[in-house]
Design an enzyme around this catalytic site. Structure first.
Site, short mmCIF file in Angstrom:
data_model
loop_
_atom_site.label_atom_id
_atom_site.label_comp_id
_atom_site.label_asym_id
_atom_site.label_seq_id
_atom_site.Cartn_x
_atom_site.Cartn_y
_atom_site.Cartn_z
N LYS A 80 0.84 -1.20 0.00
CA LYS A 80 0.00 0.00 0.00
C LYS A 80 0.87 1.25 0.00
O LYS A 80 0.66 2.18 -0.78
CB LYS A 80 -0.91 0.01 1.23
CG LYS A 80 -1.95 -1.09 1.27
CD LYS A 80 -2.96 -0.90 2.39
CE LYS A 80 -2.35 -0.95 3.75
NZ LYS A 80 -1.86 -2.29 4.13
N CYS A 169 -11.73 4.09 17.04
CA CYS A 169 -10.65 3.10 17.00
C CYS A 169 -9.72 3.11 18.20
O CYS A 169 -9.21 2.06 18.59
CB CYS A 169 -9.85 3.24 15.70
SG CYS A 169 -9.05 4.83 15.48
N MET A 170 -9.48 4.26 18.81
CA MET A 170 -8.43 4.33 19.83
C MET A 170 -8.91 4.80 21.21
O MET A 170 -8.13 4.86 22.15
CB MET A 170 -7.31 5.27 19.36
CG MET A 170 -6.56 4.77 18.13
SD MET A 170 -5.98 3.06 18.26
CE MET A 170 -4.92 3.17 19.69
N MET A 337 -7.65 -3.12 17.42
CA MET A 337 -9.09 -2.95 17.45
C MET A 337 -9.85 -4.11 18.08
O MET A 337 -10.96 -3.93 18.58
CB MET A 337 -9.63 -2.73 16.04
CG MET A 337 -9.03 -1.55 15.32
SD MET A 337 -9.04 -0.07 16.31
CE MET A 337 -7.67 0.79 15.58
N GLY A 374 -4.57 2.65 14.53
CA GLY A 374 -5.13 2.34 13.22
C GLY A 374 -4.82 3.36 12.16
O GLY A 374 -4.75 3.03 10.97
N GLN A 375 -4.65 4.63 12.54
CA GLN A 375 -4.48 5.70 11.56
C GLN A 375 -3.13 6.38 11.72
O GLN A 375 -2.53 6.34 12.79
CB GLN A 375 -5.61 6.73 11.73
CG GLN A 375 -6.99 6.14 11.52
CD GLN A 375 -8.06 7.20 11.67
OE1 GLN A 375 -8.37 7.93 10.75
NE2 GLN A 375 -8.64 7.28 12.86
#
Length: 752
Positions: A80, A169-170, A337, A374-375
């Site tokens: 990616k 998510c966090m 997650m 996650g980000q």
């Protein structure tokens, strides 16, 4: 040698899923139309690993990407990250503003679009006051953008309705760290992987979601076969395939397993009384301080034999993994997650940290509890700079008067400017928008019409004519574009300058390497324009450029344990990331927190080795967190469990990765993963169309029959806008973190 893009993909696919790409970078470079004549330092736009990249520029365009050998990823990137350039020049890029007229988005000028935004927000303020407006940001926005947006709304417009998708998510990781240690963010760093002799991965498919980091884990195992890997996951993922012990459990019962591991550790005398006797408090679920004996009594409900009946994991395996964890000289735990997106996500986070505090596996190389992000900037943006409804920058809290007053003084604004009442958290905010109680919403760098749980409720709310949503978004095909009233063309990734902070507290500078396409503008400029039109006090926005925002953030952090003082722009121009706290320009950054001699927040003459300074007495907390079930357990009508997640070649809502032909071809559509036994019982063959139904919606997917899921569990990736699994997921939330339970809901499956 010139390689086709297909050959590049085949070369990458030849690597196993557990290994990130290094060698094929030369292939990716050679496949580019032009060899770059300039390389610009930046950071990957995808997951929270925060890989450093070098952007190849030719004739003013981004033509290729390679890994930064000086950053923590050591030049490695996943596929990616290596294939980002096509995204920048996608035909779906939004390159001019739009206004919705008669149900259709039509081109508009910047002045016309921003004029309408100004009008609608001023109307909402006049009608409903500051609680009638809101901002919803992202862990993908730059640190400076989130800091600025939060400040505009909280200090400039009087609204604490400031949220971001990291709440999805966090938030439970934040809650876990704060309740256990008193402060957010990990204690250790990625370098702990290289020293660990046991690595526990729970609630994380690291091989697909953080592949470069997983490569480092796999390399550690390969270098020393004595290193033990424990993977606790109901699915037998590629991550689980390298494990010495893969623990497949009944979804939602991992809290019982973690408590049982603690029971074994104590009863096998693998705990460290010297550590927990000196540095830990034991706390009941109702916040009563008790002693170690009370903790042992609490754990009697979680003997391996009792937990075997709850979880489906044998008592022998529970004993084995507990001994592996406790007997190791240094244990590091990773989670993501699978623990966070639960109605008891904070508890799950606490229980992992409990094991480290019980054994003393903390504060030394190779020993740390570590939540993965996650980000790319969920830590460095939303969490650190206070981009949630209850937070202010650098760990300050809105509800604390001293924290508000300190910031008001630093910002040069009147005392009492900041509203003392926290705003609405993400689910409450979107509920209020759906009911037109919040009438105007500014959405930046995120796609809520795809990413929210039980999303049908919220997209219906977005259709209302008596509320207003402005969306700053790079891509026309993002699901949220269907519902916005104004669409603003945002500059994307390499077209702007700013900072990301990744999972290990590492902040890195993204340099601007190309000019924005068309009429696109950086979100810094968009937010400044918005603030000026809204009449925000000039003392709130005294910035000429984005570097001014960074320098103010450094100042705001200086009096706190975050302390970014030493991260000057000049230093970050040269460095490939620095770990905070970093109090001076010659400080190397902090790899280990809470340890004298490692953490600059602890005085050199402090009498003890450890100081968990987020707590008044310097002691961390081992919490009594009982096992309780999910919000929606399987029943006769919906007898199976649905869980969701990522696949290696796609990221989040797919608005970026689906624009890369190689990635789109590898996973063109979402599917449902079904266990072989369940498929046989239902007469389902691999490739069949199957109907999934929950209490919220139903949808048809192609079946992928395998042994990855345990019986009774099905998995669907969530990247596909055409097969949006979040229409079926549940929006029940953790009472502490307010994070939704994406990971568990009841479902039934049948042949379509």
């Amino acid at each position: 040698m010139k390689l086709s893009r297909r050959e590049v993909l085949k070369a990458a696919a030849a690597s196993s899923a557990m290994m990130a790409i290094s060698g094929p970078f030369s292939m990716v470079r050679e496949a580019a139309a032009d060899e770059p004549d300039q390389w610009v330092k930046s950071v990957c736009r995808f997951c929270g690993t925060g890989c450093g990249v070098m952007v190849g520029i030719k004739n003013g365009k981004c033509v290729t990407v390679k890994g930064d050998p000086n950053n923590h990823n050591r030049g490695f990137l996943c596929l990616k990250g290596a294939l980002m350039p096509p995204i920048v020049y996608s035909k779906e890029r939004v390159t001019r503003p739009y206004i919705r007229r008669n149900g259709k988005l039509e081109p508009a000028s910047w002045d016309e679009a921003m004029g309408l935004v100004e009008k609608k927000f001023k109307e909402a303020l006049a009608e409903g006051g500051p609680t009638a407006i809101g901002y919803y940001g992202s862990g993908q926005a730059l640190t400076e953008e989130t800091y600025l947006a939060s400040k505009i709304f909280k200090a400039g417009l009087g609204s604490n309705n400031v949220e971001g998708n990291p709440r999805l998510c966090m938030a439970s990781a934040v809650g876990g760290y704060v309740t256990t240690f008193g402060k957010d963010e990990p204690c250790g760093s990625y370098s702990d992987i290289d020293a660990a002799t046991c690595i526990m991965i729970i609630g994380s498919n690291m091989s697909e979601c953080h592949p470069v980091l997983f490569k480092r884990v796999a390399s550690r195992k390969q270098a020393d076969p004595n290193v033990k890997i424990i993977v606790i996951d109901p699915r037998r993922t590629n991550t689980a395939r390298i494990a010495d012990e893969h623990v497949s459990f009944k979804p939602g019962t991992d809290l019982a397993i973690l408590n049982s591991m603690a029971w074994v550790i104590i009863n096998e005398e693998l705990d460290s009384p010297r550590f927990h006797g000196k540095y830990v408090n034991f706390m009941t679920n109702d916040k009563k301080k008790v002693d170690f004996d009370a903790y042992m009594k609490f754990l009697e409900d979680y003997t391996p034999e009792k937990v075997e009946k709850i979880s489906g994991v044998s008592a022998a395996q529970i004993r084995k993994i507990a001994k592996m964890f406790g007997e190791a000289s240094a244990t590091t735990s990773f989670w993501c997650m699978g623990l966070n997106q639960r109605i008891r996500g904070v508890w799950a986070n606490n229980l992992v940290s409990n094991l480290h505090l019980l054994t003393g596996h903390i504060g030394k190389p190779g020993a740390t509890p570590f939540s993965l992000t996650g980000q790319p900037n969920a830590c460095g943006g939303v969490r650190d700079t206070g981009g949630l409804c209850h937070l202010l920058p650098a760990g300050r809290l809105i509800k604390k008067e001293a924290h508000r007053n300190a910031l008001e003084k630093q910002w040069g604004i009147p005392k009492g400017t900041i509203n003392p009442k926290p705003g609405l958290h993400t689910i409450a905010l979107w509920n209020a928008f759906s009911e037109a109680k919040v009438k105007a919403m500014f959405v930046l760098c995120t796609n809520p019409a795809h990413s929210l749980p039980n999303v049908n409720i919220y997209t219906e709310g977005m259709k209302r004519k008596d509320n207003f949503m402005v969306l700053s978004e790079p891509f026309m095909d993002a699901e949220s574009v269907k519902y916005c009233d104004v669409l603003l063309p945002a500059a994307f990734w390499c077209e702007k300058r700013g900072t990301y902070g990744c999972s290990e507290r590492r902040y890195s500078l993204l340099k601007k390497s190309t000019e924005p396409l068309g009429e696109c503008k950086p979100d810094f400029e968009i937010l400044m324009d918005f603030a000026k039109r809204m009449g925000v006090d000039s003392r709130v926005i005294p910035y000429e450029n984005i570097d001014d925002v960074w320098n103010e953030w450094r100042m705001v952090s200086a009096a706190t344990p975050y302390n970014f003082s030493g991260m000057t722009r000049e230093r970050m121009e040269k460095a490939s990331g620095i770990l905070w706290p970093c109090p001076t320009e010659d400080h190397p950054g902090t790899k280990i927190r809470y340890v004298r001699g490692e953490d600059p927040n602890i005085p050199k003459d402090y009498p003890k080795k450890y100081n968990f300074y987020g707590k008044p007495d310097g002691r961390a907390v081992i919490w009594f967190r009982p096992y309780k079930g999910a919000a929606e357990e399987p029943n006769e009508e919906y007898p199976m469990v649905l869980t969701t997640g990522r696949v290696i070649d796609h990221w989040h809502t797919g608005t970026m990765t689906m624009k890369v032909p190689e990635l789109r071809r590898s996973f063109p559509a979402a599917y449902v993963e079904v266990n072989i036994e369940d498929a046989k019982a239902k007469g389902i063959q691999n490739g069949d169309n199957v109907l999934l139904e929950t209490k919220r919606d139903k949808m048809v997917f192609r079946a992928k029959v395998s042994d990855v899921c345990r019986p009774g569990l099905i998995f669907v990736p969530w990247y596909d806008a055409n097969l949006m699994i979040n229409k079926l997921t549940l929006n029940a939330i953790d009472k502490g973190s307010k994070q939704p339970e994406f990971k568990i809901c009841a479902v039934r499956i049948s042949k379509a």
